[in-house]
Design an enzyme around this catalytic site. Structure first.
Site, PDB file in Angstrom:
ATOM      1  N   ARG A  68       0.823  -1.222   0.000  1.00 60.51           N
ATOM      2  CA  ARG A  68       0.000   0.000   0.000  1.00 60.51           C
ATOM      3  C   ARG A  68       0.851   1.263   0.000  1.00 60.51           C
ATOM      4  NH1 ARG A  68      -3.192  -2.757   4.338  1.00 60.51           N
ATOM      5  NH2 ARG A  68      -5.093  -3.600   3.394  1.00 60.51           N
ATOM      6  N   ASP A 201       6.588 -22.748   7.051  1.00 60.70           N
ATOM      7  CA  ASP A 201       6.980 -22.706   8.455  1.00 60.70           C
ATOM      8  C   ASP A 201       8.496 -22.709   8.403  1.00 60.70           C
ATOM      9  OD1 ASP A 201       7.891 -23.369  11.033  1.00 60.70           O
ATOM     10  OD2 ASP A 201       5.968 -24.265  11.534  1.00 60.70           O
ATOM     11  N   HIS A 202       9.122 -21.569   8.664  1.00 58.43           N
ATOM     12  CA  HIS A 202      10.546 -21.441   8.343  1.00 58.43           C
ATOM     13  C   HIS A 202      11.434 -22.378   9.149  1.00 58.43           C
ATOM     14  CE1 HIS A 202      10.458 -18.538  11.759  1.00 58.43           C
ATOM     15  NE2 HIS A 202      11.713 -18.869  11.907  1.00 58.43           N
ATOM     16  N   LEU A 204      11.177 -25.493   9.159  1.00 52.82           N
ATOM     17  CA  LEU A 204      11.457 -26.635   8.294  1.00 52.82           C
ATOM     18  C   LEU A 204      12.611 -26.342   7.331  1.00 52.82           C
ATOM     19  CD1 LEU A 204       7.838 -27.855   7.516  1.00 52.82           C
ATOM     20  CD2 LEU A 204       9.528 -28.936   9.000  1.00 52.82           C
ATOM     21  N   HIS A 264       6.046 -24.168  14.864  1.00 52.29           N
ATOM     22  CA  HIS A 264       7.478 -24.453  14.828  1.00 52.29           C
ATOM     23  C   HIS A 264       7.848 -25.726  15.597  1.00 52.29           C
ATOM     24  CE1 HIS A 264       7.733 -20.689  12.933  1.00 52.29           C
ATOM     25  NE2 HIS A 264       7.944 -19.918  13.975  1.00 52.29           N
ATOM     26  N   LYS A 398      25.840 -36.769  25.179  1.00 49.20           N
ATOM     27  CA  LYS A 398      26.444 -36.821  26.508  1.00 49.20           C
ATOM     28  C   LYS A 398      26.615 -38.291  26.915  1.00 49.20           C
ATOM     29  CE  LYS A 398      24.642 -34.177  29.659  1.00 49.20           C
ATOM     30  NZ  LYS A 398      23.752 -33.764  30.767  1.00 49.20           N
ATOM     31  N   ASP A 416      31.109 -34.231  20.551  1.00 45.75           N
ATOM     32  CA  ASP A 416      30.668 -32.896  20.170  1.00 45.75           C
ATOM     33  C   ASP A 416      30.814 -32.663  18.674  1.00 45.75           C
ATOM     34  OD1 ASP A 416      30.370 -30.174  19.783  1.00 45.75           O
ATOM     35  OD2 ASP A 416      32.147 -29.606  20.927  1.00 45.75           O
ATOM     36  N   ARG A 485      14.879 -18.295  33.970  1.00 46.62           N
ATOM     37  CA  ARG A 485      14.713 -19.516  33.177  1.00 46.62           C
ATOM     38  C   ARG A 485      13.248 -19.795  32.878  1.00 46.62           C
ATOM     39  NH1 ARG A 485      15.537 -23.742  36.081  1.00 46.62           N
ATOM     40  NH2 ARG A 485      15.574 -25.129  34.291  1.00 46.62           N
TER      41      ARG A 485
END
Length: 516
Positions: A68, A201-202, A204, A264, A398, A416, A485
């Site tokens: 617009r 859905d970003h 993904l 998400h 772990k 890792d 948290r």
């Protein structure tokens, strides 16, 4: 031409080309509707420029912005390049100037034929220079959902190419509950087929979410432990360190569950838990995602924890935002538990958590395995597989290992795979880059199918109606301090579902890196 490739609109029958697997490699216009908005500036145009810089857009592509706002080309180019990063080299600066030249702008409304007819004149002027006789159009709706339906209709009636492939990309949210989603999908299908529609859905498109399929199905060692016999619980967590920051009006309408969990995090869950697809084709993958989602019953209020941040650490609370209703009970934090009733996952709790104004920015999947058989080891830490989706993509497992020395003592450590170290020379694409490229290729694998949306809303609609007080008094979320948290009740909530917190002495070394 297949029967599916014909669609009827108010203007009559318009032939359309089959688009499932055909890539748009040349003579294509990408039309960005909502070109003056934040989504276009922050995500769509940076992704388009990233693809252009890598030579991945169709040959001779043109980009047309539509919104617009009235502005000239200079103002338009300034807006669409304001969020571009790493334009340092002469080569990048030259690419930027070329990108500006192929991008133009048309101003117009979203609800009248005349505006879209004016847009079409601009598109036809560009296409008149094509020598192939083919003209493809990709429409990207970087728009609020309130105008999806009229825009999709006007595009079909006034801007649908008769000489090529047409595709439309639609952003979330796809409705507010099951009924509104069905109404939206039904209205879009009156003009656009499922084959032509790409619902973003970003998540993904994120590298680590796409990596889940490879980790699961390309590794025998991983697949052998991927079920209820080995896994105790799974947590999928989304954390933001900031609040609504003056944008509480929009957030208060949708809330954290619609904004994050229902789309998400549920998408991540479906990829994490689906059965092995027959192939990597779009429909084989999406078939398996729908199957696992259909095995999840609606969420129970008794298995949900809701929170709302309050002022702390010099930061305002949610209700201190002038754009938020003063008595709002909209949750800014939610933790809820889903169960999958199938042979692989029966009895394993999947805890989805998301919140604003928390202590860090992080999205991760934490899979905690069951305790080892008691005997020679007692009170030993559980194995955990963590997939960090952002920031700084990583996978770590772990494990318990013997500490060096003469004594036999087990200590938690990790295997890792931190992407920035292991793949130091590789560029991890932005999610929107990957998804726009998929749409150009005609690959629906990482887009949400209509029946997938329907099943997802069935899972979440009852809990949303409970939160909004449609079936009784709306629940009041518990307060939690800005920068914490989350609610203090969270630890007891996750422990209720079998989660055992690691030894306090354990710290994954990578978390201390400045790159995070």
């Amino acid at each position: 031409m297949s029967q599916q490739a014909h669609h009827r609109t108010l203007s009559g029958t318009i032939p359309s080309m089959e688009t499932s697997h055909e890539a748009l490699t040349e003579d294509t216009i990408i039309i960005v509707l909502g070109a003056s908005g934040d989504l276009a500036k922050k995500k769509t145009y940076p992704a388009l420029f990233g693809l252009y810089r890598q030579g991945l857009l169709p040959k001779g592509v043109k980009i047309v912005g539509y919104a617009r706002t009235k502005m000239d080309d200079a103002e338009y180019h300034k807006r669409i390049t304001s969020y571009l990063k790493n334009i340092d080299s002469d080569e990048d600066k030259a690419a930027l100037e070329e990108f500006k030249k192929l991008s133009s702008y048309v101003a117009g409304g979203y609800e009248d034929d005349a505006s879209f007819q004016n847009l079409n004149k601009s598109l036809e002027a560009i296409e008149s220079t094509y020598e192939s006789g083919v003209a493809h159009r990709l429409f990207y709706l970087a728009l609020p959902p309130s105008v999806f339906i009229p825009v999709a209709h006007h595009l079909k009636v006034n801007n649908y190419s008769r000489r090529g492939i047409n595709r439309i990309i639609v952003e979330k949210p796809f409705g507010k509950d099951l009924q509104s989603c069905r109404e939206l999908l039904g209205a879009l299908k009156e003009n656009w087929t499922e084959d032509e529609t790409f619902r973003i859905d970003h998540y993904l498109g994120k590298e680590m979410v796409k990596n889940i399929l490879v980790l699961r199905f390309a590794n025998v060692a991983m697949g052998a432990a991927w079920d209820k016999n080995s896994i105790s619980n799974v947590q999928i967590t989304f954390k933001e360190p900031f609040g609504t920051e003056g944008r509480g009006g929009y957030f208060d309408e949708f809330g954290i569950i619609r904004d994050i969990l229902q789309n998400h995090l549920l998408q991540v869950l479906s990829v994490l838990t689906m059965e092995r697809p027959v192939s990597f084709s779009a429909e084989d993958i999406r078939d398996e995602k729908v199957k696992v989602l259909r095995a999840i019953p609606p969420i129970e209020a008794s298995e949900t924890l809701l929170g709302q941040y309050v002022a702390a650490n010099g930061k305002p609370g949610y209700l201190d935002d002038d754009t938020v209703p003063h008595n709002s009970v909209c949750p800014t934090f939610a933790a809820t538990t889903l169960w999958i009733h199938n042979p692989r996952w029966e009895g394993v709790p999947f805890i989805l958590k998301a919140g604003k104004a928390l202590n860090e920015a992080k999205v991760e999947v934490r899979i905690q395995f069951k305790d080892v058989t008691q005997g020679i080891f007692k009170d030993i830490s559980r194995n955990e597989l963590v997939l960090r989706i952002q920031p700084s993509e990583a996978v770590y497992l772990k494990l318990n290992a013997k500490t060096p020395g003469l004594k036999t003592r087990a200590l938690p450590t990790e295997m890792d795979l931190t992407y920035k170290r292991r793949f130091a020379d590789s560029k991890i694409p932005e999610a929107y880059e990957a998804l726009i490229l998929d749409a150009l290729k005609g690959d629906h694998s990482n887009f949400v199918r209509d029946d997938e949306l329907d099943v997802a809303w069935k899972i979440f609609t009852p809990i949303l109606h409970w939160i909004e007080g449609k079936n009784g008094p709306a629940p009041k979320p518990v307060g939690y301090p800005y920068g914490s948290r989350g609610p203090k009740e969270l630890d007891a909530f996750v422990e209720k579902y079998g989660y055992k917190r690691s030894d306090a002495a354990y710290a994954w070394p990578v978390t201390s890196l400045s790159s995070l």
